[in-house]
Design a protein around this motif. Sequence first.
Motif, PDB file in Angstrom:
ATOM      1  N   ASN A   1       0.842  -1.200   0.000  1.00  0.00           N
ATOM      2  CA  ASN A   1       0.000   0.000   0.000  1.00  0.00           C
ATOM      3  C   ASN A   1       0.879   1.252   0.000  1.00  0.00           C
ATOM      4  O   ASN A   1       1.721   1.424   0.894  1.00  0.00           O
ATOM      5  N   LEU A   2       0.688   2.125  -0.984  1.00  0.00           N
ATOM      6  CA  LEU A   2       1.505   3.329  -1.097  1.00  0.00           C
ATOM      7  C   LEU A   2       1.319   4.250   0.099  1.00  0.00           C
ATOM      8  O   LEU A   2       2.279   4.879   0.562  1.00  0.00           O
ATOM      9  N   ARG A   3       0.102   4.323   0.633  1.00  0.00           N
ATOM     10  CA  ARG A   3      -0.151   5.164   1.806  1.00  0.00           C
ATOM     11  C   ARG A   3       0.676   4.697   2.996  1.00  0.00           C
ATOM     12  O   ARG A   3       1.285   5.504   3.701  1.00  0.00           O
ATOM     13  N   HIS A   4       0.716   3.391   3.209  1.00  0.00           N
ATOM     14  CA  HIS A   4       1.533   2.841   4.301  1.00  0.00           C
ATOM     15  C   HIS A   4       3.010   3.164   4.085  1.00  0.00           C
ATOM     16  O   HIS A   4       3.724   3.549   5.022  1.00  0.00           O
TER      17      HIS A   4
ATOM     18  N   GLY B   1       0.591   6.155  13.735  1.00  0.00           N
ATOM     19  CA  GLY B   1      -0.835   6.119  14.047  1.00  0.00           C
ATOM     20  C   GLY B   1      -1.709   6.269  12.822  1.00  0.00           C
ATOM     21  O   GLY B   1      -2.794   5.687  12.740  1.00  0.00           O
ATOM     22  N   GLU B   2      -1.253   7.047  11.849  1.00  0.00           N
ATOM     23  CA  GLU B   2      -1.999   7.224  10.603  1.00  0.00           C
ATOM     24  C   GLU B   2      -2.115   5.903   9.841  1.00  0.00           C
ATOM     25  O   GLU B   2      -3.102   5.656   9.149  1.00  0.00           O
TER      26      GLU B   2
ATOM     27  N   GLY C   1      -4.664   3.631  11.880  1.00  0.00           N
ATOM     28  CA  GLY C   1      -5.956   4.256  12.125  1.00  0.00           C
ATOM     29  C   GLY C   1      -6.123   4.757  13.542  1.00  0.00           C
ATOM     30  O   GLY C   1      -7.212   5.189  13.919  1.00  0.00           O
ATOM     31  N   SER C   2      -5.055   4.706  14.349  1.00  0.00           N
ATOM     32  CA  SER C   2      -5.130   5.281  15.698  1.00  0.00           C
ATOM     33  C   SER C   2      -5.362   6.788  15.600  1.00  0.00           C
ATOM     34  O   SER C   2      -5.951   7.401  16.492  1.00  0.00           O
ATOM     35  N   ILE C   3      -4.856   7.376  14.517  1.00  0.00           N
ATOM     36  CA  ILE C   3      -5.082   8.795  14.215  1.00  0.00           C
ATOM     37  C   ILE C   3      -5.722   8.846  12.833  1.00  0.00           C
ATOM     38  O   ILE C   3      -5.138   8.368  11.855  1.00  0.00           O
ATOM     39  N   THR C   4      -6.934   9.389  12.741  1.00  0.00           N
ATOM     40  CA  THR C   4      -7.621   9.448  11.455  1.00  0.00           C
ATOM     41  C   THR C   4      -8.351  10.776  11.313  1.00  0.00           C
ATOM     42  O   THR C   4      -8.522  11.514  12.278  1.00  0.00           O
ATOM     43  N   SER C   5      -8.766  11.047  10.089  1.00  0.00           N
ATOM     44  CA  SER C   5      -9.619  12.193   9.819  1.00  0.00           C
ATOM     45  C   SER C   5     -10.754  11.717   8.922  1.00  0.00           C
ATOM     46  O   SER C   5     -10.655  10.676   8.269  1.00  0.00           O
ATOM     47  N   ASP C   6     -11.824  12.476   8.889  1.00  0.00           N
ATOM     48  CA  ASP C   6     -12.952  12.109   8.037  1.00  0.00           C
ATOM     49  C   ASP C   6     -12.539  12.047   6.572  1.00  0.00           C
ATOM     50  O   ASP C   6     -12.983  11.177   5.820  1.00  0.00           O
ATOM     51  N   ASP C   7     -11.670  12.982   6.165  1.00  0.00           N
ATOM     52  CA  ASP C   7     -11.224  13.017   4.774  1.00  0.00           C
ATOM     53  C   ASP C   7     -10.435  11.754   4.420  1.00  0.00           C
ATOM     54  O   ASP C   7     -10.582  11.194   3.331  1.00  0.00           O
TER      55      ASP C   7
END
Length: 476
Positions: A411-414, A453-454, A457-463
Amino acid sequence: MIQLDTICALSTPQGIGAIGVIRVSGERTFEIVNKIFKGGSPKKDLNTVDSHTIHFGTIRDGDVIVDEVLIAVFKTPKSFTKEDVIEISCHGSDYIIRYILKLLLQNGCRMAQAGEFTQRAFLNGQFDLVQAEAVADLIAADSEAAHKTAMNLMRGGFSNQLKVLREELINFASLVELELDFGEEDVEFAERDDLKSLILKIQNFLKILIDSFDAGNVIKEGIPVVIIGPPNAGKSTLLNILLNEEKAIVTEIAGTTRDVIEDILFIEGIKFRFIDTAGIRATKDIVESIGIERSKEAMRRAEIVLLLTDNQVINEDFILDFEEKKIIRVRNKIDLFESLQNTSPKDTFLQGDGSKDKKSLSYNERGWGEDYLNSEQLNISAKNNIGIEELKIAIVAKAKVKKQADTMLTNLRHFEHLVKANEALSEVLNGLDIGITGDFLAQDIRLSLHHLGEITGSITSDDLLANIFSKFCIGK
């Protein structure tokens, strides 16, 4: 985040099939389905049945029987979404599916958005964000390797290890920040050597994941295999015979292929992306020149290179500047070799226009050396389907040089967050070496914790969540 709506959607693919499965999830699930389902006599109340049970009955619109169905009941919290869930298995008629969905909507459901069932599972603590994204990867998995990678991530994969290391780092961060409250007393609650050891341990783990991204991405997207060689060597014919379809145009005119042509083929459960390229030669044609540049770029990115030649020799502009281990040398048109046996490839070179080079330079003079002539190669006839199975075996053997690790990053985001987390940890190490104050140290630790955390998912945003789950199919 509290979700009060009860949602429904078709979870099986669109189109006519033997069975369609409609999923319903939310607080009013049993109430709504009870209004349209009749099972047994007297009528069965789905609120009173046990979880994880299946019930036969009919879906009705008043007195009209819409279909005979099976109802699977999953009661909170023992369901995929951790909400009350019902799955309706009906016949796969488009008309029946639309009718049942209409009845559900009329009685209080709304249509689920893309990925909303999985999003609710994440928000309700069923799994972390890495596992949620792995659900989509598992659905999209089209090879054994991709399935194995997605399944490992969905069952915990590296996220469990990441959580443990992050918690240890949080403990140290708390101690460092506690020191700030006693700044005037010059005390240290966080042992610097222990912090350094922890950071090195985390970085070692992150490096393994970061280094696995290229291989993991290849597994997910397919191993790129580029077919290169001079014009009219039979590259397009070889692509067509491998794919068993007329994917590329084949003519006797040199330079027919002007652009990169690509398609997928599975061999022994491994996903390959075969790429046909423009023949590499000297040319003044602008369009063909662009195609040749794209061919060279495809070479650089490929994991495997099929170097295809025939009984003619290679154009002087054909330069191999990539790793030898990538190359499988293939000589095509062996059915014509007898008629060409009096022509020595050492003696004659062809120019871009197909004419003989006046200087008739040897291989050594061209800089290729005798090693090229003597190297192992496969002899095939793409036109007559000779040696193609042996070529496939060689391709699979080349692909299996790298052993698939248990945990691979796809996963590129990871990948991006791991790189940023690793950079922040390097800043912490630099700070420890030069003895910076605790407030700056804490700032770098917090930045690293944020990126870790991102990922989970320990730290997330609605977007962020909207972007991730919008890529899921509806009904999942």
